[in-house]
Scaffold this active site. Structure first.
Site, short mmCIF file in Angstrom:
data_model
loop_
_atom_site.label_atom_id
_atom_site.label_comp_id
_atom_site.label_asym_id
_atom_site.label_seq_id
_atom_site.Cartn_x
_atom_site.Cartn_y
_atom_site.Cartn_z
N ASP A 152 7.65 -9.42 14.35
CA ASP A 152 7.10 -10.39 13.39
C ASP A 152 5.98 -11.24 13.99
OD1 ASP A 152 8.82 -9.54 11.43
OD2 ASP A 152 10.30 -11.11 11.77
N LYS A 204 5.15 -4.52 6.20
CA LYS A 204 5.74 -5.87 6.17
C LYS A 204 5.33 -6.59 4.87
CE LYS A 204 8.05 -5.62 9.97
NZ LYS A 204 9.52 -5.64 9.88
N ARG A 236 3.11 -15.17 7.51
CA ARG A 236 2.80 -15.18 8.96
C ARG A 236 1.30 -15.01 9.22
NH1 ARG A 236 7.94 -15.58 10.72
NH2 ARG A 236 9.49 -14.16 9.89
N ARG A 274 0.08 -5.66 7.65
CA ARG A 274 -0.39 -6.67 8.61
C ARG A 274 -1.49 -6.18 9.53
NH1 ARG A 274 5.34 -9.82 9.66
NH2 ARG A 274 5.09 -11.13 7.81
N LYS A 279 15.35 -17.60 10.56
CA LYS A 279 15.49 -16.98 9.23
C LYS A 279 16.56 -15.89 9.26
CE LYS A 279 11.77 -14.75 7.46
NZ LYS A 279 12.10 -13.34 7.13
N SER A 280 16.51 -15.02 10.25
CA SER A 280 17.47 -13.91 10.30
C SER A 280 18.90 -14.44 10.39
CB SER A 280 17.19 -13.04 11.53
OG SER A 280 15.96 -12.40 11.40
N GLN A 288 17.10 -4.55 9.82
CA GLN A 288 17.51 -4.60 8.41
C GLN A 288 18.27 -3.33 8.05
OE1 GLN A 288 13.99 -5.52 6.12
NE2 GLN A 288 13.90 -7.61 6.93
N SER A 348 14.98 -0.85 13.25
CA SER A 348 14.97 -1.86 12.18
C SER A 348 16.33 -2.53 12.08
CB SER A 348 14.62 -1.20 10.84
OG SER A 348 15.01 -2.05 9.77
N GLY A 389 12.66 -9.22 2.24
CA GLY A 389 13.13 -7.89 2.61
C GLY A 389 14.51 -7.94 3.25
C1 S3P Z 1 14.73 -8.89 10.15
C2 S3P Z 1 14.33 -7.68 10.70
C3 S3P Z 1 12.92 -7.29 10.84
C4 S3P Z 1 11.97 -8.46 10.68
C5 S3P Z 1 12.34 -9.34 9.52
C6 S3P Z 1 13.75 -9.88 9.68
C7 S3P Z 1 16.16 -9.18 10.04
O1 S3P Z 1 12.61 -6.34 9.83
O2 S3P Z 1 10.65 -8.00 10.52
O3 S3P Z 1 11.45 -10.44 9.40
O4 S3P Z 1 16.53 -10.36 9.80
O5 S3P Z 1 16.98 -8.26 10.19
P1 S3P Z 1 12.81 -4.75 10.07
O6 S3P Z 1 14.25 -4.48 10.13
O7 S3P Z 1 12.16 -4.10 8.87
O8 S3P Z 1 12.09 -4.45 11.36
#
Ligand code: S3P
Length: 436
Positions: free
Chosen positions: A320, A347, A392, A351, A26-27, A174, A172, A99
């Site tokens: 995750d 999340k 999840r 969770r 996904k990322s 993200q 993080s 997110g």
């Molecule tokens: C992700 C970062 C993670 C992860 C999310 C995907 C990403 O989040 O939990 O499912 O693709 O950069 P955080 O940055 O909030 O830890």
């Protein structure tokens, strides 16, 4: 987005065996669309995750004038428009449950010459956005929010963004990626320092697009104004989706499962380390790389698990996978303790609470703490749990049925399609019977 209510019943028992390829990461899929759109020239993506989250990202870039052909469900041809080629969308960008879409896109959209409004579903609209709004504001961005939450309204900035050195309180990816993407547009070098190294897919993929990125333990930096050049991105299978199958085989002694083409980027492999520390047998076979990302086949053989104190240093690289790890803990001898994982509370659901409530409903002793949980392994009973729309959580409890005394009912499962389309079908191939 998913909408509607979908409830599952999962039949008890089973002995996972065979060979499985879970959908794309996904990322990496999100980033392939974002960076492919900002590149000059064409980017070919294969193994793309056609889950709702990544499709939200794809539609958002299409709404900003990027031509993205779906060659097959999992292959895209992205006709990049260059760093300055996006066009203002005619409507708000709906990012559903995602997110990653909202936080990463807020970085690159804060730098555009047009305004955008980012919206999401009820879960996404509850998630904290100040962690990106505040550093972006220091770069000069103008963002309105609903008290630090979505909708986010991004206004164009006269004179562009200014580079910053951001020290993040949370590990993080993200946040890091958001700031680095904004940094592509800033004058000067933008850096992000974090307490643990979060997943580094953005840094690796920027390099694949020809951008120079400086990185070391817990720090990444990029100089603004660099051009991205279209490339090919083969997406590995998602270790976060593979985790449910690792769990399935790990909790059933005698099982033997092969997971093919799984991304084993070291910033993501905490789940392997944690399950191994609990006594699981997980072999790494046929290691290779896919476009700058390490990949391997994982062979899991089921044998008894024991409770452990999870090393907090592994939390970021397994962030995750805690719903799956909580189920492993319920199937282990003795107590498992998780600490340093307060991020789990923000999340797609809280969770810690969702998992503790579900385990308790099935007769497992579980206590939530501010930053983790204590779970005592035991007999998993029959009963019903509420996933609170968290993909999840739903998939983890589906696998728990392998060790349950009777069927497990799981409420609110539609969002499984955000990250794992076809989960029920693939689970059936290893003997986990999910009916809707
Ligand atoms: C992700 C970062 C993670 C992860 C999310 C995907 C990403 O989040 O939990 O499912 O693709 O950069 P955080 O940055 O909030 O830890």
């Amino acid at each position: 987005m998913s909408g509607g209510t979908l409830n599952w019943t999962v039949a008890p028992g089973g002995m996972p065996s065979g060979s499985v390829r879970v959908p794309g990461d996904k990322s990496i899929s999100h980033r392939s669309v974002m960076l492919g759109s900002l590149a000059d020239g064409i980017t070919e993506v294969t193994g793309f995750l056609d889950g709702e989250d990544c499709l939200c990202t794809m539609k958002a870039f299409q709404a900003m004038g990027v031509r993205i052909e779906r060659v097959t469900d999992t292959s895209l041809r992205v006709h990049g428009v260059g760093l300055h080629g996006l066009k203002g969308p005619a409507h708000d960008l709906d990012l559903g449950n995602s997110g990653t879409s909202m936080r990463l896109m807020s970085g690159l959209l804060a730098a555009q010459r047009f305004p955008t409004t980012l919206i999401g579903d009820a879960s996404l609209s509850r998630r904290p956005m100040r962690r990106v709004i505040d550093p972006l504001a220091r770069m000069g961005a103008r963002i309105d929010s609903n008290d630090g939450k979505a909708p986010l309204r991004l206004h164009p900035v006269d004179g562009g963004l200014t580079a910053i050195d951001h020290v993040s309180k949370v590990a993080s990816a993200q946040v890091k990626s958001c700031i680095l993407l904004a940094g592509l547009y800033a004058n000067g070098t933008t850096s992000v320092t974090e307490p643990e190294t979060s997943r580094d897919h953005t840094e690796r993929m920027l390099r694949a697009f020809g951008v120079e990125v400086m990185s070391s333990e817990g720090r990444a930096a990029v100089r603004g104004g660099q051009r991205l050049v279209g490339t090919s991105i083969p997406v590995p299978a998602d270790i976060s989706s593979a985790a449910f199958f690792l769990l399935a085989a790990a909790i059933v002694p005698g099982s033997d499962l092969l997971l093919r083409d799984v991304g084993i980027n070291p910033t993501r492999t905490g789940v392997i380390d944690i399950l191994r520390a609990m006594g699981a047998s997980i072999g790494i076979e046929n290691p290779r790389t896919f476009g700058g990302e390490p990949v391997a086949d994982l062979r899991v053989r089921g044998q008894g698990l024991r409770g452990i104190a999870v090393d907090p240093a592994l939390v970021a690289s397994a962030i995750d996978e805690f719903p799956a790890i909580f189920i492993a803990a319920a199937c282990a001898d003795g107590e498992t303790r998780v600490t340093g994982a307060e991020e789990l509370r923000v999340k797609e659901s809280d969770r810690i609470q969702t998992m503790v409530d579900g385990l308790t409903a099935l007769g497992i002793e579980a206590i939530g703490t501010s930053d983790g949980a204590r779970i005592r392994g035991g007999r998993i009973g029959t009963g019903q749990i509420d996933s609170h729309g968290d993909h999840r959580v739903a998939m983890s409890f589906a696998m728990a049925a392998l060790r349950a005394d009777g069927p497990i009912g799981i409420l609110d499962c539609a969002n499984v399609n955000t990250s794992f389309p076809g989960f029920a079908r693939l689970a059936a191939t290893i003997g986990v019977e999910v009916s809707a």
